[in-house]
Design a protein around this motif. Structure first.
Motif, PDB file in Angstrom:
ATOM      1  N   HIS A  34      21.316  59.759  94.868  1.00 18.52           N
ATOM      2  CA  HIS A  34      21.059  58.932  93.679  1.00 18.52           C
ATOM      3  C   HIS A  34      22.377  58.881  92.902  1.00 18.52           C
ATOM      4  O   HIS A  34      22.691  59.803  92.145  1.00 18.52           O
ATOM      5  CB  HIS A  34      19.956  59.545  92.814  1.00 18.52           C
ATOM      6  N   ARG A  59      23.481  56.871  90.532  1.00 17.26           N
ATOM      7  CA  ARG A  59      23.449  56.489  89.090  1.00 17.26           C
ATOM      8  C   ARG A  59      24.345  55.294  88.827  1.00 17.26           C
ATOM      9  O   ARG A  59      24.291  54.331  89.526  1.00 17.26           O
ATOM     10  CB  ARG A  59      23.834  57.687  88.194  1.00 17.26           C
ATOM     11  N   ASN A  81      16.227  53.815  92.444  1.00 14.94           N
ATOM     12  CA  ASN A  81      15.462  54.034  91.213  1.00 14.94           C
ATOM     13  C   ASN A  81      16.303  54.159  89.955  1.00 14.94           C
ATOM     14  O   ASN A  81      15.796  54.583  88.916  1.00 14.94           O
ATOM     15  CB  ASN A  81      14.573  55.284  91.368  1.00 14.94           C
ATOM     16  N   PHE A 131       8.465  55.092  96.994  1.00 18.09           N
ATOM     17  CA  PHE A 131       8.078  56.303  96.257  1.00 18.09           C
ATOM     18  C   PHE A 131       6.551  56.342  96.208  1.00 18.09           C
ATOM     19  O   PHE A 131       5.927  55.477  95.598  1.00 18.09           O
ATOM     20  CB  PHE A 131       8.611  56.249  94.822  1.00 18.09           C
ATOM     21  N   THR A 169       7.906  60.648  90.273  1.00 20.46           N
ATOM     22  CA  THR A 169       9.208  61.286  90.105  1.00 20.46           C
ATOM     23  C   THR A 169      10.008  60.498  89.072  1.00 20.46           C
ATOM     24  O   THR A 169       9.440  59.704  88.329  1.00 20.46           O
ATOM     25  CB  THR A 169       9.958  61.408  91.453  1.00 20.46           C
ATOM     26  N   THR A 170      11.356  60.721  89.033  1.00 19.40           N
ATOM     27  CA  THR A 170      12.226  59.987  88.125  1.00 19.40           C
ATOM     28  C   THR A 170      12.125  58.484  88.408  1.00 19.40           C
ATOM     29  O   THR A 170      12.143  58.074  89.562  1.00 19.40           O
ATOM     30  CB  THR A 170      13.698  60.425  88.346  1.00 19.40           C
ATOM     31  N   HIS A 211       9.244  58.858 100.006  1.00 17.90           N
ATOM     32  CA  HIS A 211       8.952  60.058  99.231  1.00 17.90           C
ATOM     33  C   HIS A 211       7.433  60.205  99.306  1.00 17.90           C
ATOM     34  O   HIS A 211       6.699  59.440  98.696  1.00 17.90           O
ATOM     35  CB  HIS A 211       9.424  59.863  97.786  1.00 17.90           C
ATOM     36  N   HIS A 219      12.992  64.745 101.997  1.00 18.34           N
ATOM     37  CA  HIS A 219      12.820  66.037 101.310  1.00 18.34           C
ATOM     38  C   HIS A 219      11.475  66.732 101.556  1.00 18.34           C
ATOM     39  O   HIS A 219      10.706  66.980 100.651  1.00 18.34           O
ATOM     40  CB  HIS A 219      13.105  65.928  99.813  1.00 18.34           C
ATOM     41  N   MET A 272      13.174  69.750  90.124  1.00 14.22           N
ATOM     42  CA  MET A 272      13.390  68.542  90.919  1.00 14.22           C
ATOM     43  C   MET A 272      12.053  68.173  91.554  1.00 14.22           C
ATOM     44  O   MET A 272      11.089  68.939  91.519  1.00 14.22           O
ATOM     45  CB  MET A 272      14.484  68.761  91.985  1.00 14.22           C
ATOM     46  N   LYS A 273      11.979  66.964  92.125  1.00 13.24           N
ATOM     47  CA  LYS A 273      10.798  66.534  92.859  1.00 13.24           C
ATOM     48  C   LYS A 273      11.190  66.240  94.295  1.00 13.24           C
ATOM     49  O   LYS A 273      12.121  65.464  94.507  1.00 13.24           O
ATOM     50  CB  LYS A 273      10.205  65.279  92.215  1.00 13.24           C
ATOM     51  N   ASP A 329      19.472  64.792  98.331  1.00 13.57           N
ATOM     52  CA  ASP A 329      18.700  64.319  97.168  1.00 13.57           C
ATOM     53  C   ASP A 329      19.527  64.503  95.895  1.00 13.57           C
ATOM     54  O   ASP A 329      18.996  64.824  94.836  1.00 13.57           O
ATOM     55  CB  ASP A 329      17.337  65.011  97.049  1.00 13.57           C
ATOM     56  N   ALA A 355      20.953  64.169  92.656  1.00 16.79           N
ATOM     57  CA  ALA A 355      20.360  63.417  91.539  1.00 16.79           C
ATOM     58  C   ALA A 355      20.870  63.984  90.217  1.00 16.79           C
ATOM     59  O   ALA A 355      20.175  64.736  89.530  1.00 16.79           O
ATOM     60  CB  ALA A 355      18.835  63.491  91.612  1.00 16.79           C
ATOM     61  N   HIS A 411      21.838  64.693  86.450  1.00 13.84           N
ATOM     62  CA  HIS A 411      21.413  64.425  85.064  1.00 13.84           C
ATOM     63  C   HIS A 411      22.358  65.223  84.188  1.00 13.84           C
ATOM     64  O   HIS A 411      22.927  66.230  84.635  1.00 13.84           O
ATOM     65  CB  HIS A 411      19.981  64.898  84.828  1.00 13.84           C
ATOM     66  N   TYR A 420      13.651  65.327  86.433  1.00 10.14           N
ATOM     67  CA  TYR A 420      13.735  65.899  87.781  1.00 10.14           C
ATOM     68  C   TYR A 420      15.073  65.554  88.425  1.00 10.14           C
ATOM     69  O   TYR A 420      15.530  64.419  88.329  1.00 10.14           O
ATOM     70  CB  TYR A 420      12.637  65.325  88.674  1.00 10.14           C
TER      71      TYR A 420
END
Ligand code: DOR
Ligand code: ZN
Length: 358
Positions: free
Chosen positions: A16, A18, A48, A102, A106-107, A134, A158, A203-204, A231, A233, A235, A247
């Motif tokens: 991810h 961003r 996402n 998904f 999750t996020t 997912h 995952h 996390m998810k 994964d 991700a 933040h 997550y």
């Protein structure tokens, strides 16, 4: 004497990155720099991040920004959205690495719980690009029903529990076109680490029991696991320290050292560890390794993971302070040295690995 080993064409098919409307968390530039420092040739970006990658305009925007700022090669997933975009994404499939669905919360806002809507995506999406899902626990069975109906190649992202492994082991024995990925955080951390890590361990899918963790290692030993995926991700620290932390954890720069540590400490054969980070990913997504594209690792280097040394914009890692063995000493992409063990030199001409044939 340190032993240098070469791993060809490493790809993380679950990142991810961003940027765009979440550039405050990280950017294509920062996270692809993290990727090459982690030994990767290419990363496949998830849909996402707002604006979600769900139509022609959002795909074009992401591809344009990646072409201008990425430090490595890349692929981009299209996302299945609640407002049925199955016809639109099927049209765009050639330019994407796959479709992401998904199926558990999750996020982001791309959750699809309606089995009939999932079925429309499965029916319309072309079989030459994988569907990456997912799906947690018994949701996996709902997806396997669709794989059985349509025979569309599906990568289960995952996987984190013994029960999930059992579902996918059975699906493989049945001959369904399925593959599965496991993340290092589910291999090295459990729910017992949550108290110490707080938001930084969230996390998810979430961290699971030691028995689940052991089942994942066993599945690697048995050859059931196809891919080790990050994964990744990121933040911000402030978001993770807040009352409602989002997550996700970074992983691009710790995946390879953690898997090389498993070669030393868990008797995972080096060839198996390398394949799960490179050749298996290339096979599932149907991409060839370009000439002079490889990672050099020092198998014996022992050191402590230090989040201050990471290139990811987030500046933290759930593995901070962990002792590992195995260090990236160089990353080469199409003859250009993009990482020398200290500094990153972004790839001169980053490419989308998935292009429509003209
Ligand atoms: O932990 C996660 N973070 N799991 C996901 O499925 C999404 C990701 C994110 O985008 O933050
Ligand atoms: Zn993810």
């Amino acid at each position: 004497m340190s032993e240098l080993v070469r791993i060809d064409g490493m790809i993380d098919p679950h990142t991810h990155l961003r940027d765009l409307d979440w550039a405050h968390k990280a950017t294509f530039a920062s996270e692809t720099r993290a990727a090459v420092a982690g030994g990767y040739w290419a990363v496949f970006d998830m849909p996402n991040t707002p604006p979600n990658t769900v139509d022609a305009a959002s795909l074009a925007l992401k591809l344009e920004r990646l072409a201008a700022t990425a430090a490595c090669d890349y692929g981009v997933y299209l996302g299945a959205s609640q407002v049925d975009n199955s016809a639109a994404v099927a049209q765009l499939a050639d330019d994407a690495c796959g479709l992401k669905i998904f199926n558990n919360a999750t996020t982001g806002n791309l959750l699809i719980e309606d089995q009939d809507l999932r079925r429309r995506f499965y029916q319309r999406w072309p079989a030459h690009r994988p569907i990456a899902v997912h799906a947690e626990e018994d949701t996996i069975l709902d997806l396997l029903t669709l794989v059985r109906e349509t025979r569309k190649p599906t990568h289960f992202l995952h996987i984190s529990t013994a029960r999930e492994v059992a579902h996918l082991r059975a699906a493989k024995e049945e001959g369904l076109p399925v593959t599965l990925g496991v993340c290092p955080h589910h291999l090295y951390l459990t729910q017992h680490d949550e108290a110490a890590l707080k938001g930084f361990g969230l996390m998810k899918p979430t961290l699971k029991t030691p028995a689940d963790r052991d089942a994942l290692w066993q599945a690697i030993t048995d050859g059931v696991v196809d891919v080790i995926e990050s994964d990744h991700a990121p933040h911000t620290r402030a978001e993770k320290e807040s009352d409602r932390p989002p997550y996700g954890v970074p992983g691009l720069e710790t995946n390879l050292p953690l898997m090389l540590t498993a070669v030393h400490e868990r008797a995972i054969p080096l060839e198996r560890a390398a394949a799960m980070l490179s050749a298996n990913v290339r096979r599932i997504w149907g991409v060839a390794c370009p000439p002079d594209t490889y990672t050099l690792v020092d198998l014996d280097a022992a050191y402590t993971l230090d989040s201050r040394r990471l290139h990811s914009a987030c500046g933290w890692s759930p593995f901070d302070g962990m002792r590992v063995r195995g260090r990236v000493v160089a990353t080469w992409i199409r003859g250009q040295r993009v990482y020398d063990g200290e500094a990153v030199t972004p790839l001169a001409q980053p490419q989308n690995l998935f292009k429509a044939v003209a």
